[in-house]
Design a protein around this motif. Structure first.
Motif, PDB file in Angstrom:
ATOM      1  N   ALA A   1     -30.507 -32.120  14.313  1.00  0.00           N
ATOM      2  CA  ALA A   1     -30.619 -31.146  13.230  1.00  0.00           C
ATOM      3  C   ALA A   1     -31.212 -31.799  11.975  1.00  0.00           C
ATOM      4  N   GLY A   2     -30.844 -33.049  11.720  1.00  0.00           N
ATOM      5  CA  GLY A   2     -31.395 -33.751  10.573  1.00  0.00           C
ATOM      6  C   GLY A   2     -32.896 -33.918  10.652  1.00  0.00           C
ATOM      7  N   MET A   3     -33.412 -34.210  11.835  1.00  0.00           N
ATOM      8  CA  MET A   3     -34.857 -34.370  11.983  1.00  0.00           C
ATOM      9  C   MET A   3     -35.581 -33.027  11.886  1.00  0.00           C
TER      10      MET A   3
ATOM     11  N   LEU B   1     -23.058 -30.553   7.201  1.00  0.00           N
ATOM     12  CA  LEU B   1     -24.179 -30.592   6.268  1.00  0.00           C
ATOM     13  C   LEU B   1     -24.405 -31.997   5.723  1.00  0.00           C
ATOM     14  N   GLY B   2     -23.332 -32.723   5.444  1.00  0.00           N
ATOM     15  CA  GLY B   2     -23.487 -34.073   4.938  1.00  0.00           C
ATOM     16  C   GLY B   2     -24.248 -34.961   5.898  1.00  0.00           C
ATOM     17  N   THR B   3     -23.901 -34.900   7.175  1.00  0.00           N
ATOM     18  CA  THR B   3     -24.579 -35.722   8.175  1.00  0.00           C
ATOM     19  C   THR B   3     -26.025 -35.305   8.351  1.00  0.00           C
ATOM     20  N   VAL B   4     -26.263 -34.005   8.436  1.00  0.00           N
ATOM     21  CA  VAL B   4     -27.627 -33.503   8.629  1.00  0.00           C
ATOM     22  C   VAL B   4     -28.510 -33.881   7.446  1.00  0.00           C
ATOM     23  N   LEU B   5     -28.010 -33.673   6.236  1.00  0.00           N
ATOM     24  CA  LEU B   5     -28.824 -33.925   5.044  1.00  0.00           C
ATOM     25  C   LEU B   5     -29.089 -35.410   4.835  1.00  0.00           C
TER      26      LEU B   5
ATOM     27  N   VAL C   1     -28.875 -44.406   3.574  1.00  0.00           N
ATOM     28  CA  VAL C   1     -28.702 -44.902   4.943  1.00  0.00           C
ATOM     29  C   VAL C   1     -27.244 -45.292   5.190  1.00  0.00           C
ATOM     30  N   GLY C   2     -26.621 -45.969   4.203  1.00  0.00           N
ATOM     31  CA  GLY C   2     -25.228 -46.367   4.363  1.00  0.00           C
ATOM     32  C   GLY C   2     -24.300 -45.178   4.489  1.00  0.00           C
ATOM     33  N   ALA C   3     -24.530 -44.143   3.691  1.00  0.00           N
ATOM     34  CA  ALA C   3     -23.689 -42.945   3.752  1.00  0.00           C
ATOM     35  C   ALA C   3     -23.874 -42.217   5.084  1.00  0.00           C
ATOM     36  N   ALA C   4     -25.120 -42.117   5.542  1.00  0.00           N
ATOM     37  CA  ALA C   4     -25.371 -41.490   6.837  1.00  0.00           C
ATOM     38  C   ALA C   4     -24.708 -42.273   7.955  1.00  0.00           C
ATOM     39  N   ALA C   5     -24.824 -43.607   7.903  1.00  0.00           N
ATOM     40  CA  ALA C   5     -24.215 -44.445   8.942  1.00  0.00           C
ATOM     41  C   ALA C   5     -22.693 -44.316   8.938  1.00  0.00           C
ATOM     42  N   ALA C   6     -22.104 -44.193   7.744  1.00  0.00           N
ATOM     43  CA  ALA C   6     -20.650 -44.063   7.656  1.00  0.00           C
ATOM     44  C   ALA C   6     -20.171 -42.783   8.341  1.00  0.00           C
ATOM     45  N   LEU C   7     -20.904 -41.686   8.140  1.00  0.00           N
ATOM     46  CA  LEU C   7     -20.506 -40.431   8.788  1.00  0.00           C
ATOM     47  C   LEU C   7     -20.718 -40.504  10.296  1.00  0.00           C
ATOM     48  N   LEU C   8     -21.865 -41.011  10.713  1.00  0.00           N
ATOM     49  CA  LEU C   8     -22.147 -41.070  12.154  1.00  0.00           C
ATOM     50  C   LEU C   8     -21.181 -42.004  12.865  1.00  0.00           C
ATOM     51  N   ALA C   9     -20.863 -43.132  12.227  1.00  0.00           N
ATOM     52  CA  ALA C   9     -19.927 -44.074  12.839  1.00  0.00           C
ATOM     53  C   ALA C   9     -18.511 -43.511  12.873  1.00  0.00           C
ATOM     54  N   GLY C  10     -18.208 -42.578  11.974  1.00  0.00           N
ATOM     55  CA  GLY C  10     -16.871 -42.013  11.923  1.00  0.00           C
ATOM     56  C   GLY C  10     -16.590 -40.956  12.965  1.00  0.00           C
ATOM     57  N   MET C  11     -17.600 -40.571  13.723  1.00  0.00           N
ATOM     58  CA  MET C  11     -17.405 -39.533  14.734  1.00  0.00           C
ATOM     59  C   MET C  11     -16.883 -40.131  16.026  1.00  0.00           C
ATOM     60  N   ARG C  12     -15.862 -39.534  16.592  1.00  0.00           N
ATOM     61  CA  ARG C  12     -15.381 -39.937  17.907  1.00  0.00           C
ATOM     62  C   ARG C  12     -16.433 -39.551  18.946  1.00  0.00           C
ATOM     63  N   PRO C  13     -16.509 -40.308  20.042  1.00  0.00           N
ATOM     64  CA  PRO C  13     -17.609 -40.083  20.996  1.00  0.00           C
ATOM     65  C   PRO C  13     -17.384 -38.964  21.993  1.00  0.00           C
ATOM     66  N   GLN C  14     -16.423 -38.063  21.764  1.00  0.00           N
ATOM     67  CA  GLN C  14     -16.292 -36.946  22.697  1.00  0.00           C
ATOM     68  C   GLN C  14     -17.564 -36.122  22.702  1.00  0.00           C
ATOM     69  N   ALA C  15     -17.844 -35.547  23.807  1.00  0.00           N
ATOM     70  CA  ALA C  15     -19.094 -34.807  23.971  1.00  0.00           C
ATOM     71  C   ALA C  15     -18.918 -33.348  23.624  1.00  0.00           C
TER      72      ALA C  15
END
Length: 253
Positions: free
Chosen positions: A53-55, A188-192, A233-247
């Motif tokens: 969605a971000g792209m 929205l935070g992750t996408v933006l 980049v750091g803020a985006a990485a923090a959100l993405l890393a904070g997600m559990r890997p459930q599908a």
């Protein structure tokens, strides 16, 4: 095509160099990330769906410049198609997301309020800068000052309009929702932030492109931008890393 077809853009030299830089960023950064995210999203990756969605958001923002800011060129209809299809795809993707389910996949220790502060700082600084320049013009008639990235008309005005109608309100909305831990704040935070990271890279590439093209007054480096890019980049990485890997269930596309 803008990289190999040197006469494609019939714009002022500074703007033509900027459009070629955006093409380079799209080719080398946005497209590989988009393709990789789409492939992983089809296999059910929750992170990949938000990056996808971000792209799409990146494509909407970037190709708006090609559609509304560039002079008529041979690929005008192709640029329109990319812009429209990306906008439709982004709308369909976001409306199909279960924001509450997405938010539940973020770990408790994810620094959402620190990320919200980054988003608020981005919205406040950019909004204040463009608002000041606009009010200054309204009061004194002095044209808005050009930044280090040279953007002769009509691209300069379009930049003000795009940022004040898209980036600034979107960042501000995401900041408020994320601070309040509202489910859509996580989405929205992750996408933006993922889209903004590539947009920021495009800016840095465009500076070097204008300098390499010998544009009078161009500079290859803006010392303010690396910290801004690092924060995004750091803020985006923090959100993405904070997600559990459930599908997620695989999207029906």
């Amino acid at each position: 095509m803008g990289l190999v077809w040197r006469g494609l853009y019939q714009d002022a030299p500074a703007n033509a160099a900027t459009f070629r830089a955006y093409d380079l960023g799209t080719l080398t950064l946005a497209t590989p990330v988009f393709v990789g995210a789409l492939a992983r999203a089809r296999r059910g990756s929750p992170r990949a769906e938000l990056v996808w969605a971000g792209m799409l958001a990146y494509a909407v923002y970037t190709y708006a410049y090609h559609v509304f800011g560039a002079a008529m060129d041979a690929l005008f209809l192709a640029h329109v198609a990319v812009f429209v299809l990306a906008a439709v795809a982004l709308g369909v993707l976001l409306t199909g997301l279960d924001a509450r389910s997405v938010a539940q996949r973020f770990r408790e220790r994810t620094p959402v309020r620190a990320v919200a502060a980054v988003l608020a700082l981005l919205a406040g600084s950019l909004g204040a800068m463009w608002t000041y320049q606009s009010l200054r013009y309204a009061v004194t008639g002095a044209p808005p000052e050009e930044g280090l990235l040279l953007q002769p008309p009509p691209v300069g005005h379009l930049g003000y309009a795009m940022d004040l109608t898209t980036l600034v309100p979107a960042w501000a909305t995401a900041a408020v929702l994320l601070w309040r831990r509202h489910p859509w704040g996580h989405v929205l935070g992750t996408v933006l932030l993922t889209s903004s990271a590539v947009i920021q890279a495009n800016y840095l590439i465009a500076l070097r492109s204008q300098a390499a093209a010998g544009i009078p007054g161009a500079t290859a480096f803006d010392p303010q931008e690396p910290p801004i890019a690092a924060a995004i980049v750091g803020a985006a990485a923090a959100l993405l890393a904070g997600m559990r890997p459930q599908a997620f269930p695989a999207p029906a596309v």
